[in-house]
Design an enzyme around this catalytic site. Structure first.
Site, PDB file in Angstrom:
ATOM      1  N   GLU A   1     -23.377  20.741 -39.891  1.00  0.00           N
ATOM      2  CA  GLU A   1     -23.548  21.316 -38.547  1.00  0.00           C
ATOM      3  C   GLU A   1     -24.202  22.695 -38.600  1.00  0.00           C
ATOM      4  OE1 GLU A   1     -19.558  21.059 -36.863  1.00  0.00           O
ATOM      5  OE2 GLU A   1     -19.999  19.034 -36.168  1.00  0.00           O
TER       6      GLU A   1
ATOM      7  N   ASP B   1     -14.406  12.284 -36.712  1.00  0.00           N
ATOM      8  CA  ASP B   1     -14.097  13.686 -36.432  1.00  0.00           C
ATOM      9  C   ASP B   1     -12.838  13.830 -35.570  1.00  0.00           C
ATOM     10  OD1 ASP B   1     -14.161  16.362 -36.049  1.00  0.00           O
ATOM     11  OD2 ASP B   1     -15.906  16.395 -34.745  1.00  0.00           O
TER      12      ASP B   1
ATOM     13  N   GLU C   1      -8.152  19.162 -30.247  1.00  0.00           N
ATOM     14  CA  GLU C   1      -9.530  19.189 -29.749  1.00  0.00           C
ATOM     15  C   GLU C   1      -9.886  17.938 -28.947  1.00  0.00           C
ATOM     16  OE1 GLU C   1     -12.439  19.614 -32.851  1.00  0.00           O
ATOM     17  OE2 GLU C   1     -14.119  19.293 -31.487  1.00  0.00           O
TER      18      GLU C   1
END
Ligand code: GCW
Length: 721
Positions: free
Chosen positions: A306, A380, A408
């Site tokens: 990323e 993820d 998240e």
């Protein structure tokens, strides 16, 4: 000095004191004390029994850690037993003794104990003994003993031997130096870098104490999307202040190392790991860090992922990068935790397969103080993922687990989702790496492939909110993470029950009601967000709320449409041999199970298969109806939580009761939002009517698309995005 109050003033004063006392009482229930509240034992017989059994204790030794033990025991026993407790220095007639002289304990072989392990024994003659080879072990034993009282257990026949199953039990804070916290939903970072090293916030000690109480022994202070400044002397002094404070609690400090630091703060022109000047820079940096923090744990690194810099920027491998740092740390006993969360923009290969493809060929090439840190699943931190195929696939390399405690993709701080069942599902999954009986838990505790270096990390959910975790129930995830890192064999229910008793009280109906709510909360959240193996349907950037239609992001595999692949025929990602063939990254027989539409458990169905809308499910409903069924059941379950919680009014302090009530209402609204948005969107493909058991959405797709864009300031967003 004598004060005389005329009568009316006196009664006002009494009234004032009473009000003050009740104000203090309700303040005490703001959640700050976590599971260490030490409220007086409610059950009168138990209380009497405990009081009789313990009214003095002695702790061998005189060090910062033994001081902590003494004050914890005093605080705990005085709070729980509401009586005076003697600390008996001369050791003669004490009922609770903490000692490091294990050899003297009859019928016990010292080798049964790990360095941090302890025994707790009671006998009629000599009272209760807590023994460990180390002071930290004594501290852990102390917390265990206090837990027994907090949860009102019998203490007459204790014969406990408790050793941690995993050595490195670490929190990862994704905290930035400006105090924002990536994917943090409980306020700002608790590290006040600006005021450190001189100002030591009381929170730091309370944090260390809470962690020690559940066996956490390491903390990575900074975000994996790292800032090289943390490695400069100015910041190292601050890190040292924290490390000094955490040391007596058995907690080591680790930092994230930005791979390009030699350029950014070292003035070099390259960060190529094979360059001598770069190696020298890291060697000196390590030496410098250890001059501040002699027991520094090591580095956690996110590289070539990323947008983060890494060895591949110079045509080198992950092993080259990790080994360079490992060599710098070797003289001082530090380790490198090198993350396997990598996927490339240029790679056309299924994203779920990329980490495995990248790392498996490197097996055996890492220095012996490198451990590869792998997320629980291959994508993820989705609400549910099959375990990551790298577990079991790198026999010659220590591999550690990375769980996410912060929610998240799991409702952030507005939803009650107890994660222990998820952690357990992953830890208990059989990898078949060495045939049947090779669970993930054994890969990461080092026992399957005999690695001494082993660990579990959890991305922390801790912030400056008064109750630490935002949602009062999210404290249970911090707690459960710690307990499971210590002992992965504990059940999710046992942990829930401990936590509820310590956090809310021991009243039977209350305990079972909250445990039931917690235990079904994970499955519930999957039902109303991403049922049947769906994943990554969240809105963009902040991941708050649904956005299954998002297809405009620059990278294919950042778009929900990449993950669900809905079309007129059906929905789901074909990862079978006919599709991406990700199934073949698993050992047989799992590869075969996942390759088969019929054998794949339905909880992973759309993860591995593209399934027709009218395909029959186990329930006899067709897929389209089953989706509606799952979404609707999720909502119904949240309604049940609301009723269950309402039934506890009066048995829990008003403050926390009300907070959770309000949050459950938000959770319900969000669950409905998820169902309406996803079903309305998927209907554009299935072209089938909504099933009758599902409440029909009252808004159209455009409404939900707009709504997705209406929360640009949802918390936890990456500052750089
Ligand atoms: O879960 C994703 C997050 C990023 C995070 C990344 C990672 C720290 O959305 O915010 O970055 O994973 O784990 O590196």
């Amino acid at each position: 000095m004598l004060f005389y109050f005329p009568r009316p003033v006196k009664s006002k004063l009494i009234l004032f004191i009473t009000i003050l006392a009740s104000a203090i009482q309700s303040y005490a229930e703001n959640g700050y004390d976590l599971w260490l509240r030490y409220q007086k034992i409610e059950n009168p017989e138990m209380l009497a029994h405990y009081r009789e059994t313990i009214h003095s204790f002695s702790v061998e030794g005189n060090s910062p850690t033994t001081e902590i033990i003494k004050s914890e025991l005093e605080r705990g026993l005085i709070g729980l037993l509401d009586t005076t407790i003697k600390t008996d220095e001369d050791n003669s007639s004490v009922q609770l003794k903490l000692t490091r002289s294990i050899d003297e304990i009859e019928g016990f072989a010292t080798k049964e104990l790990h360095d941090e392990g302890y025994i707790i024994r009671s006998s009629n003659l000599s009272g209760i003994i807590i023994a460990s080879p180390t002071e930290i072990g004594l501290l852990y034993g102390t917390f265990h003993f206090l837990r027994l009282l907090q949860t009102q257990q019998e203490i007459d026949q204790l014969n406990i031997i408790d050793n941690p199953k995993v050595d490195r039990r670490i929190l990862n804070h994704w905290d930035n130096l400006d105090r924002t916290s990536e994917r943090g939903y409980a306020g700002f970072s608790i590290w006040d870098w600006h005021k450190l090293p001189v100002y030591l916030d009381k929170r730091y000690t309370d944090y260390a104490r809470a962690n020690a109480s559940i066996g956490i022994n390491g903390t990575v202070l900074t975000n994996v999307n790292a800032n090289a400044l943390i490695l400069t002397p100015q910041y190292l002094e601050k890190v040292k202040a924290l490390a000094d404070l955490f040391r007596p609690y058995g907690i080591k400090v680790y930092l994230t190392a930005r791979f390009s630091a030699p350029i950014e703060i070292g003035g070099l022109e390259t960060a190529d790991p094979l360059e001598k000047s770069v190696q020298k820079w890291w060697n000196e940096k390590a030496k410098e860090i250890y001059s501040y923090i002699p027991d520094f744990g090591g580095f956690l690194v996110k590289a070539n992922s990323e947008g983060q810099p890494g060895p591949q920027n110079y045509g080198r491998t992950h092993a080259d990068g990790a080994n360079m740092l490992a060599e710098a740390l070797q003289p001082f006993g530090g380790i490198v935790m090198w993350r396997a969360f990598v996927y490339s923009n240029e790679e056309p290969v299924d994203r779920a397969m990329q980490a495995y493809n990248e790392f498996k060929p490197l097996d055996g090439q890492f220095e012996n103080n490198v451990i590869v840190q792998v997320k629980n699943g291959p994508i993820d931190f989705q609400p549910r993922e099959p375990f990551h195929p790298l577990f079991g696939a790198m026999p010659q390399t220590p591999v550690m687990m990375e769980f996410q405690i912060t929610q998240e993709y799991l409702g952030q701080a507005t939803q009650m989702v107890y994660l222990a069942p998820m952690y357990k599902e992953v830890l208990d999954s059989d990898t078949y790496a060495k045939g049947k009986g090779s669970p993930v838990a054994k890969v990461i505790d080092g026992s399957l492939f005999e690695h001494d270096l082993n660990g579990i990390a959890g991305v922390a959910n801790i912030g400056t909110d008064i109750n630490w975790t935002g949602h009062p129930m999210a404290q249970s995830n911090w707690y459960a993470f710690g307990r499971l890192t210590w002992n992965s064999e504990l059940t999710a229910r046992t942990i829930a029950e401990e936590w509820v008793r310590m956090t809310f009280g021991n009243e039977g109906k209350m305990v079972s009601t909250i445990c039931n709510m917690l235990m079904s909360s994970w499955e519930t959240s999957i039902n109303y967000m991403t049922p049947l193996g769906l994943n990554h349907l969240m809105a963009t950037g902040h991941h708050y709320g649904p956005g299954p239609w998002v297809d405009y992001l620059p990278r294919a595999d950042w778009n929900p449409t990449y993950f669900h692949r809905a079309d007129k025929e059906g929905v789901g990602f074909d990862r079978t041999e006919k599709g991406s063939n990700a199934v073949n990254q698993y050992f047989s027989p799992l590869s075969k199970v996942f390759n088969s539409r019929k054998k794949t458990p339905e909880k992973f169905l759309l993860w591995f298969h593209h399934v027709k809308w009218d395909d029959k499910m186990k329930s006899d409903r067709i897929l389209w109806e089953e989706l509606g069924w799952k979404y609707q059941s999720g909502i119904n379950e949240v309604r049940t939580f609301i009723d269950q919680w309402e039934s506890l009014k009066g048995s829990i302090d008003d403050e926390r009761h009300q907070q959770v009530s309000m949050l459950l209402q938000i959770q319900l609204d969000e669950a409905i939002w998820w169902k309406d948005a996803c079903m309305t969107y998927f209907q554009t493909f299935s072209e089938m009517p909504f099933p009758d058991f599902m409440v029909t959405p009252t808004k159209d797709l455009e409404y939900f698309k707009k709504k997705e864009k209406s929360t640009p300031y949802a918390p936890g967003t990456r500052p750089q995005w």
